[in-house]
Design an enzyme around this catalytic site. Structure first.
Site, PDB file in Angstrom:
ATOM      1  CE  LYS A 106      86.666  33.480  80.320  1.00 42.56           C
ATOM      2  NZ  LYS A 106      85.495  33.795  79.494  1.00 42.56           N
ATOM      3  CD  GLU A 128      83.361  27.986  74.762  1.00 44.29           C
ATOM      4  OE1 GLU A 128      82.685  26.978  74.978  1.00 44.29           O
ATOM      5  OE2 GLU A 128      83.389  28.956  75.560  1.00 44.29           O
ATOM      6  CB  SER A 386      88.669  39.686  83.695  1.00 49.41           C
ATOM      7  OG  SER A 386      89.572  40.028  82.654  1.00 49.41           O
TER       8      SER A 386
HETATM    9  C1  PLP Z   1      91.253  36.971  81.715  1.00 50.69           C
HETATM   10  C2  PLP Z   1      90.111  37.036  80.757  1.00 50.69           C
HETATM   11  N1  PLP Z   1      89.316  38.123  80.766  1.00 50.69           N
HETATM   12  C3  PLP Z   1      88.274  38.238  79.911  1.00 50.69           C
HETATM   13  C4  PLP Z   1      87.986  37.242  78.987  1.00 50.69           C
HETATM   14  C5  PLP Z   1      86.847  37.444  78.055  1.00 50.69           C
HETATM   15  O1  PLP Z   1      85.716  36.710  78.405  1.00 50.69           O
HETATM   16  P1  PLP Z   1      84.420  37.390  78.965  1.00 50.69           P
HETATM   17  O2  PLP Z   1      84.098  38.543  78.095  1.00 50.69           O
HETATM   18  O3  PLP Z   1      83.400  36.307  78.900  1.00 50.69           O
HETATM   19  O4  PLP Z   1      84.684  37.813  80.375  1.00 50.69           O
HETATM   20  C6  PLP Z   1      88.775  36.085  78.946  1.00 50.69           C
HETATM   21  C7  PLP Z   1      88.491  35.020  77.985  1.00 50.69           C
HETATM   22  O5  PLP Z   1      89.218  34.098  77.788  1.00 50.69           O
HETATM   23  C8  PLP Z   1      89.860  35.983  79.856  1.00 50.69           C
HETATM   24  O6  PLP Z   1      90.671  34.915  79.862  1.00 50.69           O
END
Ligand code: PLP
Length: 407
Positions: A106, A128, A386
């Site tokens: 993020k 948000e 992620s």
């Molecule tokens: C660690 C992590 N991965 C994935 C996501 C999902 O978001 P996005 O699909 O935009 O990557 C989030 C959302 O809060 C997150 O905190």
């Protein structure tokens, strides 16, 4: 939103290059666009113009890259998973966004949007958040750039992610709990959009994923493209010039998936796979509709009422997905799968035990998919990790140890 819908462009644009500039209409085939109240049209066009100018400006890129490197910890490494690969009979690599500052991908997006907000003369950031990671990242950017920060968060999410609520407050942000609707991410987006209508003069809405009205889906993907560009280069080095067979990422709104996919979009030998939560699988169980300023795949009933999503992970608890994913799915360039809570908790523990890495529950969706498909393949997979799982440990303990649930 119930306000008057304001589509940009009467007809969908002709298809452009995959994962390129969607042009002023912000359409990805039949998806995307800018379905917002009249009052937000100038804010969206101002933002699009500012992003176009910044993204064409080498000095903006230089500052963005510099902050991501010396503050954010980029490039994040690619880690070879020896033990889990041996167990699964594939070669599994992880792109380690969990090692970026604040613990997830993020940060890439908020550094980009924070710089843009400063360039536009805004003094206040609103956002948000679902899992709290985007809220923490926005609060971090606000502290870094000396801006005021207000984060909207569904009441249920404030309870399951209370550590992140405290982190945001520690960083100087106000967290406003949203008790309308399903009290999760969808309702937090509604509140943030409402705030923006009333405060556009001095406020930038720092949207957390590749969703919402144009230019957000495109702009956020461009700020996250660094994941895929780095991963492609790192794979080339590690694999002697060969691309991986599969690139897999979890998808809520879809920003980490879009970021890694962008680096491999023209790698024709690489299959792109995004994994949604089974209880919010917009791509496999949804139909096209309009929500939060975009036309995309949404879970809804026959009357067009948006259904409540469910996921163990607050970050994937969303009834839609970004419009470019709907387009990539329609084109067949990317495949969309889902994982349920049980599979996710199993993947969460297995990665911890075999590799010493506790993934975010969101990221564990990607690992769960790898565990599912590995018996049918023997190729090379890169999974986007992620985020890190620290924020999820107490929730996982409640589920796994069977103590009374708070949620
Ligand atoms: C660690 C992590 N991965 C994935 C996501 C999902 O978001 P996005 O699909 O935009 O990557 C989030 C959302 O809060 C997150 O905190």
């Amino acid at each position: 939103m119930t306000e008057r819908l304001h589509p940009v462009g009467a007809e969908p644009d002709a298809a452009g290059p995959i994962m390129g500039d969607p042009g002023p209409s912000g359409r990805f085939g039949q998806f995307g666009g800018r379905f917002v109240p009249e009052a937000l049209i100038p804010a969206c066009t101002e933002l699009e113009a500012a992003f176009r100018s910044a993204w064409a400006d080498p000095s903006f890129h230089a500052e963005f890259d510099e902050i991501l490197r010396h503050y954010g910890g980029r490039p994040t490494p690619v880690t070879e998973c020896q033990r889990l690969s041996d167990e699964l009979g594939v070669r599994l690599l992880l792109k380690r966004e969990d090692l970026a500052h604040t613990g997830s991908h993020k940060l890439n997006n908020v550094v980009g949007q924070g710089l843009l907000a400063r360039r536009m003369g805004k003094r206040r950031l609103i956002a948000e958040t679902g899992a709290g990671q985007h809220g923490v990242a926005t609060a971090t950017a606000a502290a870094l750039f000396g801006m005021e920060c207000l984060v909207y968060m569904g009441e249920i999410d404030t309870r399951r992610q209370e550590l992140n609520v405290f982190r945001m407050e520690l960083l100087g942000a106000e967290v406003r709990s949203v008790s309308s609707g399903s009290r999760t991410l969808k309702d937090a987006v509604n509140e943030a959009l409402r705030d923006w209508v009333a405060s556009v003069g001095d406020t930038h809405y720092c949207l957390g994923s590749v969703m919402g009205p144009h230019p957000y889906p495109w702009m956020v993907r461009e700020f996250q493209r660094v994941i895929g560009d780095e991963a492609r280069r790192q794979c080339r080095q590690l694999l002697d010039g060969v691309d991986p067979d599969v690139v897999v990422a979890c998808a809520g709104g879809g920003s980490n998936a879009a970021g890694i996919f962008a680096g491999f979009a023209d790698a024709t030998s690489s299959a792109l796979v995004a994994v949604e939560a089974a209880g919010g699988a917009a791509m496999t169980t949804g139909i096209p509709g309009i929500l939060h300023g975009m036309r995309s795949a949404l879970i809804q009933n026959e009357e067009g009422q948006i259904l409540e999503a469910h996921s163990i992970s607050a970050g994937l608890d969303y009834p839609g997905i970004g419009p470019e994913h709907a387009y990539l799915g329609e084109l067949g360039r990317a495949r969309y799968e889902s994982a349920d809570d049980v599979q996710v908790l199993e993947a969460f523990q297995r990665l911890a035990r075999t590799e010493g890495i506790i993934p975010a529950l969101e990221s564990a969706h990607a690992i769960a998919h790898v565990m599912k498909v590995a018996p049918q393949m023997d190729g090379i997979i890169i999974a986007n990790l992620s985020g890190r799982g620290d924020k999820d440990v107490s929730q996982a303990a409640e589920k796994l140890l069977g103590s009374p649930e708070k949620v």
